[in-house]
Write a protein that holds these residues in place. Structure first.
Motif, short mmCIF file in Angstrom:
data_model
loop_
_atom_site.label_atom_id
_atom_site.label_comp_id
_atom_site.label_asym_id
_atom_site.label_seq_id
_atom_site.Cartn_x
_atom_site.Cartn_y
_atom_site.Cartn_z
N MET A 1 0.83 -1.21 0.00
CA MET A 1 0.00 0.00 0.00
C MET A 1 0.86 1.25 0.00
N ARG A 2 0.70 2.06 -1.04
CA ARG A 2 1.53 3.23 -1.20
C ARG A 2 0.66 4.47 -1.09
N ALA A 3 1.09 5.43 -0.28
CA ALA A 3 0.27 6.64 -0.09
C ALA A 3 1.11 7.88 -0.32
N LEU A 4 0.47 8.90 -0.86
CA LEU A 4 1.11 10.20 -1.02
C LEU A 4 0.37 11.22 -0.16
N ALA A 5 1.11 11.90 0.73
CA ALA A 5 0.51 12.94 1.56
C ALA A 5 0.99 14.30 1.08
N ARG B 1 2.33 11.49 8.04
CA ARG B 1 3.26 10.41 7.72
C ARG B 1 3.23 9.34 8.80
N ALA B 2 3.30 9.78 10.04
CA ALA B 2 3.33 8.82 11.14
C ALA B 2 2.04 8.00 11.19
N ALA B 3 0.91 8.68 11.11
CA ALA B 3 -0.36 7.98 11.23
C ALA B 3 -0.56 7.00 10.08
N LEU B 4 -0.29 7.45 8.87
CA LEU B 4 -0.49 6.57 7.72
C LEU B 4 0.49 5.39 7.75
N THR B 5 1.70 5.68 8.18
CA THR B 5 2.68 4.60 8.30
C THR B 5 2.18 3.54 9.25
N SER B 6 1.70 4.01 10.40
CA SER B 6 1.24 3.05 11.39
C SER B 6 0.01 2.31 10.90
N ALA B 7 -0.68 2.88 9.92
CA ALA B 7 -1.86 2.20 9.38
C ALA B 7 -1.45 1.24 8.27
N GLY B 8 -0.15 1.13 8.03
CA GLY B 8 0.31 0.13 7.08
C GLY B 8 0.64 0.66 5.69
N PHE B 9 0.70 1.97 5.53
CA PHE B 9 1.04 2.52 4.23
C PHE B 9 2.54 2.81 4.13
N ARG B 10 3.04 2.73 2.92
CA ARG B 10 4.36 3.25 2.64
C ARG B 10 4.12 4.69 2.22
N ASP C 1 -1.92 4.06 -3.96
CA ASP C 1 -3.19 3.45 -3.56
C ASP C 1 -4.07 4.46 -2.86
N LEU C 2 -3.45 5.56 -2.44
CA LEU C 2 -4.21 6.59 -1.73
C LEU C 2 -3.44 7.91 -1.80
N VAL C 3 -4.19 9.01 -1.97
CA VAL C 3 -3.58 10.33 -1.88
C VAL C 3 -4.35 11.15 -0.85
N VAL C 4 -3.62 11.75 0.10
CA VAL C 4 -4.23 12.70 1.02
C VAL C 4 -3.78 14.08 0.57
N LEU C 5 -4.75 14.94 0.23
CA LEU C 5 -4.41 16.18 -0.46
C LEU C 5 -4.93 17.40 0.29
N ALA D 1 -9.59 6.09 9.64
CA ALA D 1 -10.80 5.31 9.37
C ALA D 1 -11.28 5.55 7.94
N ARG D 2 -11.28 6.81 7.54
CA ARG D 2 -11.78 7.11 6.20
C ARG D 2 -10.81 6.63 5.13
N ALA D 3 -9.53 6.77 5.39
CA ALA D 3 -8.54 6.30 4.43
C ALA D 3 -8.71 4.80 4.20
N ARG D 4 -8.89 4.07 5.28
CA ARG D 4 -9.10 2.63 5.15
C ARG D 4 -10.32 2.32 4.33
N ALA D 5 -11.41 3.04 4.62
CA ALA D 5 -12.65 2.79 3.89
C ALA D 5 -12.43 3.02 2.40
N LEU D 6 -11.73 4.10 2.07
CA LEU D 6 -11.48 4.42 0.67
C LEU D 6 -10.70 3.30 -0.01
N VAL D 7 -9.63 2.89 0.64
CA VAL D 7 -8.78 1.89 0.03
C VAL D 7 -9.53 0.57 -0.12
N ARG D 8 -10.32 0.27 0.87
CA ARG D 8 -11.09 -0.97 0.80
C ARG D 8 -12.06 -0.92 -0.38
N ARG D 9 -12.73 0.22 -0.52
CA ARG D 9 -13.66 0.37 -1.65
C ARG D 9 -12.93 0.19 -2.96
#
Lengths: 219, 219
Positions: A1-5, A17-26, A46-50, A110-118
């Motif tokens: 799982m790759r994320a861009l913040a 960065r810290a929160a997303l990392t702990s949620a399992g994202f690179r 897999d996800l962008v937080v903008l 929570a929302r990031a997870r929901a998005l990725v799951r969808r």
DNA sequence: CGCGCGCTGACAGCAAGCTGACAGGACCGG
DNA sequence: CCGGTCCTGTCAGCTTGCTGTCAGCGCGCG
């Protein structure tokens, strides 16, 4: 799982960065609109937080360009003040979700997870350290597999320690995270929370480094 | 998987295309009622997303003509302002699901997937969580097999919780979903709806996690 | 030994959430 | 139009249980 913040405020960026990392994202971060656009256009996330308030190219413009180019990754938009117009603009520009500041990291996760799951992926919802496990979806806690009921404040404390499980977290930092510096509490408030948690979790979970702070007992 | 998106606003149409594409559909778009009717009648789609506000032939009329001609593909209806009346009209005209604008792409995709799955005969129209069952075809609710009458608002709340049944849904997110923040309501409105629902459904269905939000009690 | 940091149990204040009542508004049938 | 019914947001009061404060204690460290 790759994320861009994409976030220009370095403190918030670090938290993301810290929160997303702990949620399992690179996690990769970037604080500039132009660079964000380029990376979102050339790399697969897999996800962008903008964040919308950006130097260089505005966040909305970045998003529109991505969508116009057919980039379809899930995008979660952050904005300073959640006015109605901004929200509609964001959705029309192609945002998949939207979160007004200030927000709780737990909600963002929570929302990031929901998005990725969808979008079809599966991210691990469990974070573990020693005998302790946090379920970030259900906001639940378990010790050696046995579920333990904790309050919202207690959960936030544990979640922060989990986030920084590789170091000793100073009490001042914990106080700041739990309450924010505007709302000053006695140092003892923190100790009270720790004590209550220890009673619930049992020994061998939260350790003290006298004179410095607290940390989670590793395996 | 072939999908037809009927939408006259080019920006939204582009978003639909992007979202559906990323969900694995081969997407065709069209912005005119007459053309939509023709294509839906002569081609075979696995899914149609149909906006009601159309130039040329009205969306509802298109849908009725399809159904009258025996075309049975799943149709998801979009409409600008989701009044209850419009919703009923749409369902009577033969819509399989219904989404008021503005909506989240995430939700559209989820519903689209559910529709397609249902049409394939693999998944039941029944969604279950613990003792609660939602019949997404009839917009009906049952607890332990006993039908319960709920209002439109109540159903939307339950359906959203069902969609995210694997996590705790923050109250802010529920408020957003039910009302959208253009139309700001007191936080207490949500609590009132929850209370009324709990009285109808009985205990052990909707659970509260204090300080975070609500979730459906799992089995 | 004594100081000070951290721990703990008790307790009261308070905030989150629940509930019943009420009223405005939409809808419907006459 | 008019009256009835249903839906739903608001309000006020209440319950629950979270949480900060306090006082006192233990314990490590100098």
């Amino acid at each position: 799982m790759r994320a861009l913040a994409v976030e220009d405020d370095p403190r918030i960026a670090a938290d993301l960065r810290a929160a997303l990392t702990s949620a399992g994202f690179r996690v990769e971060t970037c604080g500039d609109g132009e660079e964000a656009w380029f990376r979102g256009d050339t790399e697969d996330y897999d996800l962008v937080v903008l964040d919308l308030g950006l130097p260089g190219l505005d966040g909305l413009a970045v998003l529109k360009r991505w969508r116009a180019a057919g980039r379809a990754m899930p995008v979660l938009v952050l904005t300073a003040r959640g006015t109605w117009q901004e929200r509609v603009e964001g959705i029309e520009a192609g945002a998949d979700d939207y979160l007004p500041k200030p927000f709780r990291m737990e909600e963002l996760i929570a929302r990031a997870r929901a998005l990725v799951r969808r979008a079809g992926g599966h991210a691990a919802a469990l974070q573990e350290a020693g005998a302790l496990a946090l379920d970030t979806n259900r906001m639940g806690v378990a010790v050696r597999g046995v579920p333990v009921q904790v309050t919202a404040l207690e959960y936030r404390l544990l979640s922060y320690l989990m986030l920084h499980r590789d170091r000793v977290v100073p009490s001042t930092e914990l106080l700041e995270h739990l309450y924010g510096d505007d709302d000053a509490r006695e140092a003892n408030a923190l100790e009270a929370v720790i004590a209550r948690l220890r009673r619930k979790l049992g020994p061998g979970i939260i350790a003290t480094r006298r004179g410095f702070g607290y940390f989670l007992e590793p395996a």
